[in-house]
Design a protein around this motif. Structure first.
Motif, PDB file in Angstrom:
ATOM      1  N   ASP A  55     -14.073   0.743   1.552  1.00  0.00           N
ATOM      2  CA  ASP A  55     -13.253   1.219   0.601  1.00  0.00           C
ATOM      3  C   ASP A  55     -11.827   0.861   1.132  1.00  0.00           C
ATOM      4  O   ASP A  55     -10.757   0.492   0.178  1.00  0.00           O
ATOM      5  CB  ASP A  55     -13.305   3.025   0.597  1.00  0.00           C
ATOM      6  CG  ASP A  55     -14.514   3.673   0.029  1.00  0.00           C
ATOM      7  OD1 ASP A  55     -15.157   2.574  -0.705  1.00  0.00           O
ATOM      8  OD2 ASP A  55     -14.898   4.622  -0.115  1.00  0.00           O
ATOM      9  N   GLN A  56     -11.387   1.109   2.200  1.00  0.00           N
ATOM     10  CA  GLN A  56     -10.172   0.684   2.689  1.00  0.00           C
ATOM     11  C   GLN A  56      -9.840  -0.726   2.497  1.00  0.00           C
ATOM     12  O   GLN A  56      -8.680  -1.431   2.163  1.00  0.00           O
ATOM     13  CB  GLN A  56      -9.930   0.789   4.323  1.00  0.00           C
ATOM     14  CG  GLN A  56     -10.097   2.381   4.799  1.00  0.00           C
ATOM     15  CD  GLN A  56      -8.763   3.170   4.036  1.00  0.00           C
ATOM     16  OE1 GLN A  56      -7.947   2.661   3.702  1.00  0.00           O
ATOM     17  NE2 GLN A  56      -9.107   4.299   3.712  1.00  0.00           N
ATOM     18  N   MET A  57     -10.867  -1.749   2.769  1.00  0.00           N
ATOM     19  CA  MET A  57     -10.734  -3.040   2.467  1.00  0.00           C
ATOM     20  C   MET A  57     -10.308  -3.401   0.960  1.00  0.00           C
ATOM     21  O   MET A  57      -9.409  -4.149   0.876  1.00  0.00           O
ATOM     22  CB  MET A  57     -11.821  -3.972   2.974  1.00  0.00           C
ATOM     23  CG  MET A  57     -11.803  -4.166   4.285  1.00  0.00           C
ATOM     24  SD  MET A  57     -13.524  -4.796   4.874  1.00  0.00           S
ATOM     25  CE  MET A  57     -13.698  -6.093   3.636  1.00  0.00           C
ATOM     26  N   LEU A  58     -11.164  -2.546  -0.120  1.00  0.00           N
ATOM     27  CA  LEU A  58     -10.751  -2.809  -1.332  1.00  0.00           C
ATOM     28  C   LEU A  58      -9.212  -2.396  -1.399  1.00  0.00           C
ATOM     29  O   LEU A  58      -8.661  -2.973  -2.372  1.00  0.00           O
ATOM     30  CB  LEU A  58     -11.733  -2.058  -2.053  1.00  0.00           C
ATOM     31  CG  LEU A  58     -11.842  -2.190  -3.613  1.00  0.00           C
ATOM     32  CD1 LEU A  58     -12.514  -3.330  -3.846  1.00  0.00           C
ATOM     33  CD2 LEU A  58     -12.239  -1.094  -4.106  1.00  0.00           C
ATOM     34  N   ARG A  59      -8.869  -1.156  -1.052  1.00  0.00           N
ATOM     35  CA  ARG A  59      -7.725  -0.702  -1.247  1.00  0.00           C
ATOM     36  C   ARG A  59      -6.624  -1.749  -0.770  1.00  0.00           C
ATOM     37  O   ARG A  59      -5.533  -2.000  -1.614  1.00  0.00           O
ATOM     38  CB  ARG A  59      -7.243   0.477  -0.460  1.00  0.00           C
ATOM     39  CG  ARG A  59      -7.763   1.771  -1.213  1.00  0.00           C
ATOM     40  CD  ARG A  59      -7.553   2.854  -0.464  1.00  0.00           C
ATOM     41  NE  ARG A  59      -6.314   3.465  -0.427  1.00  0.00           N
ATOM     42  CZ  ARG A  59      -5.974   4.390   0.197  1.00  0.00           C
ATOM     43  NH1 ARG A  59      -6.918   5.051   0.697  1.00  0.00           N
ATOM     44  NH2 ARG A  59      -4.498   4.754   0.549  1.00  0.00           N
ATOM     45  N   ILE A  60      -6.870  -2.362   0.400  1.00  0.00           N
ATOM     46  CA  ILE A  60      -5.938  -3.478   0.896  1.00  0.00           C
ATOM     47  C   ILE A  60      -5.853  -4.590  -0.051  1.00  0.00           C
ATOM     48  O   ILE A  60      -4.713  -5.141  -0.331  1.00  0.00           O
ATOM     49  CB  ILE A  60      -6.084  -3.843   2.238  1.00  0.00           C
ATOM     50  CG1 ILE A  60      -5.999  -2.381   3.320  1.00  0.00           C
ATOM     51  CG2 ILE A  60      -5.407  -4.984   2.818  1.00  0.00           C
ATOM     52  CD1 ILE A  60      -6.695  -2.728   4.617  1.00  0.00           C
ATOM     53  N   GLN A  61      -7.023  -5.179  -0.540  1.00  0.00           N
ATOM     54  CA  GLN A  61      -7.052  -6.370  -1.128  1.00  0.00           C
ATOM     55  C   GLN A  61      -6.401  -5.980  -2.665  1.00  0.00           C
ATOM     56  O   GLN A  61      -5.624  -6.840  -3.039  1.00  0.00           O
ATOM     57  CB  GLN A  61      -8.528  -6.653  -1.513  1.00  0.00           C
ATOM     58  CG  GLN A  61      -9.070  -7.444  -0.330  1.00  0.00           C
ATOM     59  CD  GLN A  61     -10.633  -7.423  -0.519  1.00  0.00           C
ATOM     60  OE1 GLN A  61     -11.319  -6.697  -1.416  1.00  0.00           O
ATOM     61  NE2 GLN A  61     -11.362  -8.077   0.446  1.00  0.00           N
TER      62      GLN A  61
END
Lengths: 186, 218
Positions: free
Chosen positions: A165-171
């Motif tokens: 989830d966090q990676m998606l947010r950063i991306q």
């Protein structure tokens, strides 16, 4: 999800017991159990087996797969295989824990079984951690998790989906700023 | 298989026999609905059909249990089973209430666009959601808003809306064979699900499959 809820789910699995009483078939909502004949094995859900055992109304017969030798074989296979091997039960850890706790006197070789299961768990968990690491580094979007058991999935639940989830947010955040940036600079 | 809540072993008539066939499958369906609700980020269509049916089974069973002798072995066993079922049902309902409290405004606005056949909330849940929102608004007004300067006194529904993150990742097991799910965020990457296979993927890609029962969350 709380590990005891996974255990709750595993208590639906069936196990053979040898009752020391006789009784007709009992019609439960989740299915019928019995008839019970003293001295003859019968399959019941684990929650019932544990309860009857605690009242000393039965002996628990070990699950077929809960045998030290075959578990040790499974352990060697797990060590050699790059992928996860198929476990004898989707709840192997919880079943072993429940049955060994309450019926260690009925199960021969309890200590060796316990060690073998713990070893299998450790091997699989370290494999799981390595593959999660590789998965995250490859920025994967989807992964197949065949042969992972309920407790293993639950043990990475707080971490893996959250990390993704966090990676998606950063991306997406990065992409938004980029397009915003290129939008304003033109 | 015979398996309704009949403590007495006689099936009195054919109707009851039919009920007996479904009790077990209803229970399995509730358990699946419970786990789906627990793991899905958004609220799912209600399954009050299952809940009502199971509550009826429980009542029926409790009636029958009254006729049993206190020493009867069955009494203890039935009681344990009922406790297990009640746990699943309460936990399921509670998971829904938690979501309703968290996403009240969002859920209510979505619900307003649905017809009465396809609504996600039960009547009682809808009433709860509305009352909950009214109470929140009242609380905001009495505690803070009324002490604000005039142009800050409105209760701004839009800024208070909390939406579930549908892009969150979930674990699932496929019930049926499903072809060609497009992986979100990829370049048209498609995956096929084999029955019984397990995956982790964004919820948004499989939301419809969860609702149709083609996959279950684990």
């Amino acid at each position: 999800m709380d590990p005891c809820e996974i255990e709750f789910l595993s208590e639906k699995e069936l196990v053979s017991i040898i009752p020391n009483f006789s009784f007709d078939m009992i019609h439960l909502i989740s299915g019928s159990v019995g008839p019970f004949r003293a001295g003859l094995p019968v399959k019941v859900p684990i929650w019932l087996a544990v309860n009857l055992k605690q009242q000393q109304k039965c002996r628990i017969i070990n699950q077929d797969w809960m045998d030290a030798d075959s578990l040790n074989e499974a352990k060697e296979e797990e060590k050699l295989s790059k992928l996860f091997t198929k476990m004898p039960s989707n709840h192997y850890m919880e079943e072993a824990q429940l049955l060994l706790n309450v019926a260690s006197d009925d199960i021969s070789d309890a200590d060796r079984i316990k060690t073998a299961i713990k070893d299998i768990w450790d091997i699989r968990m370290s494999k799981l951690r390595t593959s999660i690491d590789a998965f995250l580094k490859s920025e994967g979007l989807h992964a197949k998790l065949d042969h992972l058991t309920a407790m293993e999935i639950n043990s990475v639940r707080p971490l893996l989906p959250h990390a993704l989830d966090q990676m998606l947010r950063i991306q997406t955040g990065g992409r938004a700023t980029q397009s915003h940036y290129s939008g304003t600079s033109q | 298989m015979e398996n309704n809540g009949d403590v007495q072993m006689t099936a009195e008539n054919d109707d009851q026999e039919e009920e007996e066939v479904t009790a077990q499958s209803v229970l399995l369906a509730i358990e699946e609905a419970w786990l789906n609700e627990k793991f899905a980020p958004e609220i799912l269509p209600h399954r009050s059909d299952l809940v009502d049916c199971m509550l009826q089974q429980i009542m029926h069973m409790e009636e029958n249990m009254k006729r049993l002798d206190k020493e009867d072995l069955r009494l203890m066993i039935h009681r344990m089973e009922l406790d297990r079922i009640k746990y699943v049902i309460t936990n399921y309902l509670r998971a829904r209430l938690e979501k309703i409290e968290k996403y009240t405004i969002h859920i209510l606005s979505q619900e307003a666009t649905r017809s009465s056949e396809e609504c996600y909330l039960t009547v009682a849940e809808l009433q709860f959601a509305k009352e909950f929102l009214t109470n929140i608004e009242m609380l905001f007004k009495t505690i803070a808003l009324q002490h604000m300067p005039g142009n800050f006194q409105t209760f701004e529904v839009d800024t208070l809306t909390v939406k579930p993150n549908l892009q969150t990742y979930v674990f699932l097991r496929a019930n049926d064979r499903i072809n060609g799910i497009i992986v979100p965020g990829s370049m048209d990457e498609e995956i096929d699900l084999e029955p019984g296979s397990q995956h982790i993927i964004q919820y948004s890609a499989v939301a419809d499959l969860v609702k149709s029962g083609a996959v279950k969350l684990i």
